[in-house]
Write a protein that holds these residues in place. Structure first.
Motif, PDB file in Angstrom:
ATOM      1  N   LEU A  10       0.833  -1.208   0.000  1.00 13.13           N
ATOM      2  CA  LEU A  10       0.000   0.000   0.000  1.00 13.13           C
ATOM      3  C   LEU A  10       0.867   1.256   0.000  1.00 13.13           C
ATOM      4  CD1 LEU A  10      -2.757  -1.198   2.462  1.00 13.13           C
ATOM      5  CD2 LEU A  10      -3.112  -0.522   0.081  1.00 13.13           C
ATOM      6  N   ARG A  11       2.013   1.195   0.666  1.00 11.38           N
ATOM      7  CA  ARG A  11       2.932   2.331   0.642  1.00 11.38           C
ATOM      8  C   ARG A  11       3.432   2.586  -0.774  1.00 11.38           C
ATOM      9  NH1 ARG A  11       8.687   2.610   3.980  1.00 11.38           N
ATOM     10  NH2 ARG A  11       9.308   4.678   3.239  1.00 11.38           N
ATOM     11  N   VAL A  12       3.811   1.519  -1.481  1.00  9.43           N
ATOM     12  CA  VAL A  12       4.239   1.664  -2.869  1.00  9.43           C
ATOM     13  C   VAL A  12       3.070   2.138  -3.732  1.00  9.43           C
ATOM     14  CG1 VAL A  12       5.106   0.408  -4.883  1.00  9.43           C
ATOM     15  CG2 VAL A  12       6.051  -0.068  -2.614  1.00  9.43           C
ATOM     16  N   GLN A  13       1.874   1.611  -3.473  1.00  8.23           N
ATOM     17  CA  GLN A  13       0.696   2.001  -4.245  1.00  8.23           C
ATOM     18  C   GLN A  13       0.400   3.482  -4.102  1.00  8.23           C
ATOM     19  OE1 GLN A  13      -3.081  -0.467  -4.738  1.00  8.23           O
ATOM     20  NE2 GLN A  13      -3.752   0.959  -3.180  1.00  8.23           N
ATOM     21  N   ARG A  14       0.591   4.026  -2.890  1.00  8.41           N
ATOM     22  CA  ARG A  14       0.337   5.462  -2.689  1.00  8.41           C
ATOM     23  C   ARG A  14       1.273   6.307  -3.547  1.00  8.41           C
ATOM     24  NH1 ARG A  14      -0.937   3.600   2.567  1.00  8.41           N
ATOM     25  NH2 ARG A  14       1.231   3.707   3.278  1.00  8.41           N
ATOM     26  N   LEU A  15       2.492   5.840  -3.752  1.00  7.44           N
ATOM     27  CA  LEU A  15       3.432   6.572  -4.596  1.00  7.44           C
ATOM     28  C   LEU A  15       3.096   6.404  -6.076  1.00  7.44           C
ATOM     29  CD1 LEU A  15       6.786   5.848  -2.721  1.00  7.44           C
ATOM     30  CD2 LEU A  15       5.386   7.908  -2.633  1.00  7.44           C
ATOM     31  N   TYR A  16       2.583   5.222  -6.452  1.00  6.00           N
ATOM     32  CA  TYR A  16       2.134   5.025  -7.834  1.00  6.00           C
ATOM     33  C   TYR A  16       0.874   5.830  -8.135  1.00  6.00           C
ATOM     34  CZ  TYR A  16       5.151   1.384  -9.791  1.00  6.00           C
ATOM     35  OH  TYR A  16       6.202   0.695 -10.341  1.00  6.00           O
ATOM     36  N   GLN A  17       0.082   6.083  -7.096  1.00  7.84           N
ATOM     37  CA  GLN A  17      -1.178   6.819  -7.217  1.00  7.84           C
ATOM     38  C   GLN A  17      -2.165   6.108  -8.144  1.00  7.84           C
ATOM     39  OE1 GLN A  17      -0.318  10.925  -8.170  1.00  7.84           O
ATOM     40  NE2 GLN A  17       0.538  11.324  -6.153  1.00  7.84           N
ATOM     41  N   ARG A  18      -2.102   4.801  -8.141  1.00 10.03           N
ATOM     42  CA  ARG A  18      -3.096   3.969  -8.819  1.00 10.03           C
ATOM     43  C   ARG A  18      -3.058   2.587  -8.182  1.00 10.03           C
ATOM     44  NH1 ARG A  18      -0.516   0.627 -12.625  1.00 10.03           N
ATOM     45  NH2 ARG A  18       1.578   1.312 -13.253  1.00 10.03           N
ATOM     46  N   SER A  19      -4.091   1.796  -8.421  1.00 10.29           N
ATOM     47  CA  SER A  19      -4.213   0.501  -7.764  1.00 10.29           C
ATOM     48  C   SER A  19      -3.205  -0.502  -8.322  1.00 10.29           C
ATOM     49  CB  SER A  19      -5.630  -0.040  -7.941  1.00 10.29           C
ATOM     50  OG  SER A  19      -5.764  -1.298  -7.324  1.00 10.29           O
ATOM     51  N   ILE A  20      -2.452  -1.161  -7.427  1.00  7.18           N
ATOM     52  CA  ILE A  20      -1.548  -2.252  -7.806  1.00  7.18           C
ATOM     53  C   ILE A  20      -1.639  -3.411  -6.806  1.00  7.18           C
ATOM     54  CG2 ILE A  20       0.091  -0.761  -9.025  1.00  7.18           C
ATOM     55  CD1 ILE A  20       1.892  -0.891  -6.548  1.00  7.18           C
ATOM     56  N   LEU A  21      -2.430  -3.233  -5.730  1.00  8.30           N
ATOM     57  CA  LEU A  21      -2.451  -4.223  -4.651  1.00  8.30           C
ATOM     58  C   LEU A  21      -3.076  -5.549  -5.077  1.00  8.30           C
ATOM     59  CD1 LEU A  21      -1.726  -4.586  -1.637  1.00  8.30           C
ATOM     60  CD2 LEU A  21      -4.085  -3.923  -1.096  1.00  8.30           C
ATOM     61  N   ASN A  22      -4.077  -5.501  -5.935  1.00 11.92           N
ATOM     62  CA  ASN A  22      -4.742  -6.741  -6.338  1.00 11.92           C
ATOM     63  C   ASN A  22      -3.784  -7.693  -7.039  1.00 11.92           C
ATOM     64  OD1 ASN A  22      -7.750  -6.306  -5.736  1.00 11.92           O
ATOM     65  ND2 ASN A  22      -7.200  -4.419  -6.799  1.00 11.92           N
ATOM     66  N   ALA A  23      -2.877  -7.140  -7.858  1.00  5.78           N
ATOM     67  CA  ALA A  23      -1.917  -7.989  -8.560  1.00  5.78           C
ATOM     68  C   ALA A  23      -1.003  -8.706  -7.580  1.00  5.78           C
ATOM     69  CB  ALA A  23      -1.095  -7.152  -9.538  1.00  5.78           C
TER      70      ALA A  23
END
Length: 410
Positions: free
Chosen positions: A129-142
């Motif tokens: 989730l920390r990395v996702q916040r920096l991407y500013q888009r959803s990546i957690l499901n993968a």
């Protein structure tokens, strides 16, 4: 200190994303590699089926005892370090199963393994989730989809080792060394520093008014997570039995109910981030709940092997993004540091997995398994109803002026 978003360049962020994905993969590989060799453990220690089952019950017990402590570890060491070093310890602990001399030591080792798994689970999701916040888009499901792939790979490796006659101690020892080394390597690619920024003067007043909404919000998210647990456990624990006893399916066909659910969930998680980015967590989870209820409702209303396989497949597709969505919503609750809400939801989710099998089993004994599986339909309705507490779109950071879950709690 946390690394400001502006200082995280694209290559470094990509490396962190790969590192988190590897954590999810390794977390699944370690225990999945042991599962095909449990009959050897049983034979090696001369255990009855009841004794082995009692020892295996130490896994969820250890997870329940340790899950809430994960937030403290994350605050002290950072989620990336907890996840990667925890994986090293998990590999050693799983290897210890092969040298356990008796039932008591086996149960103790599995208790520790369950606790480590819970802590790693929270930490890897927190860092994701920390990395996702920096991407500013959803990546957690993968990431969760990669966990499913890791479980398949671990199971295949364990089956191959058993088939080739590789000694259990050598197989699990090799796994601990090889995959533990990978975990150490990826620890260098994790984002450094703490997961939470230092509080600013104007951040504290924003969090305090919402503290009264935290407990109701966590309760709503916990029930929503439990809905996902009931659907997943129904496929894992009861689909084969239902197909075999209620529909007289052949043994080779009976296992396809779980396969249909697992494959649908994996595909859905690997592709779900784009869907979430486009439609938002709330709509995706609520539509998924309706899909779960409709699919299993059809399967139970028109009982046959094809409709049942279709029903479990639709149920898997319906809940594929549910747990990641709940994790994100809990981690973004105003007034809580990153990792704390996530730890609570992880604990509640494990309670759901613990309660689901005996509840469905008791209902099946009192009525029939077909009636008991109506709990899956109810879980879908629950996701449809409670999905409204989730954000309408992914939150890139925690600084927004509102939060749907907190408002629902208020």
């Amino acid at each position: 200190m946390p690394v400001p978003a502006a200082t995280v360049d694209a290559p470094r962020l990509r490396r962190a994303r790969v590192a988190v994905a590897t954590c999810f993969f390794l977390n699944a590989v370690f225990y999945a590699g042991l599962v095909p060799r449990l009959p050897e453990v049983k034979s090696q220690l001369g255990l009855s089926s009841t004794a082995l089952g009692a020892a295996l019950a130490a896994l969820p017990l250890g997870a329940l005892l340790a899950a809430l402590s994960s937030a403290a570890f994350i605050r002290r060491f950072g989620s990336g370090r907890v996840a990667s070093w925890g994986l090293v310890l998990l590999g050693v602990t799983v290897w210890a199963v092969s040298v356990a001399p008796n039932w008591l030591s086996l149960a103790a080792v599995l208790l520790v393994a369950g606790g480590l798994d819970a802590i790693i689970d929270v930490a890897q999701n927190a860092h994701g989730l920390r990395v996702q916040r920096l991407y500013q888009r959803s990546i957690l499901n993968a990431f969760h989809g990669i966990w499913s792939i890791g479980a398949v790979v671990g199971g295949l490796l364990g089956s191959a080792a058993a088939g080739l006659g590789v000694p259990l101690v050598a197989h699990l020892g090799g796994s601990a060394v090889v995959f533990g080394a990978v975990a150490l390597v990826i620890s260098r690619a994790m984002l450094p520093g703490r997961d939470d920024p230092e509080p600013t003067a104007d951040a504290v007043p924003q969090g305090r008014p919402r503290r009264r909404a935290i407990l109701p919000a966590l309760a709503a998210l916990g029930v929503l997570a439990a809905c996902g647990a009931f659907v997943e456990d129904a496929g894992a624990s009861w689909s084969a039995l239902y197909l075999r006893t209620e529909l007289s399916a052949e043994a080779a066909i009976a296992g396809l109910g779980f396969v249909a659910l697992a494959v649908a969930m994996t595909i859905g998680r690997l592709t779900g981030d784009r869907v979430v980015d486009r439609f938002g967590q709330r709509r995706v989870v609520r539509v998924g709940g309706a899909l779960t209820a409709a699919g299993m409702g059809l399967a139970l209303a028109l009982p046959s092997v094809p409709t049942t396989l279709l029903g479990f497949g639709l149920a898997g597709l319906g809940v594929d993004t549910l747990v990641p969505a709940v994790y994100q919503a809990a981690d973004e609750l105003p007034g809580l540091p990153h990792g704390q809400g996530l730890a609570v939801i992880n604990w509640l989710l494990r309670i759901g997995f613990l309660l689901s099998p005996p509840l469905i089993g008791a209902l099946a004994d009192a009525t029939s398994l077909r009636v008991a599986l109506l709990t899956v339909v109810l879980a879908g309705v629950g996701a449809l109803t409670l999905g409204r507490v989730l954000p309408g779109r992914p939150a890139a950071d925690r600084s927004g002026s509102s939060h749907p879950v907190a408002r629902a709690g208020e």
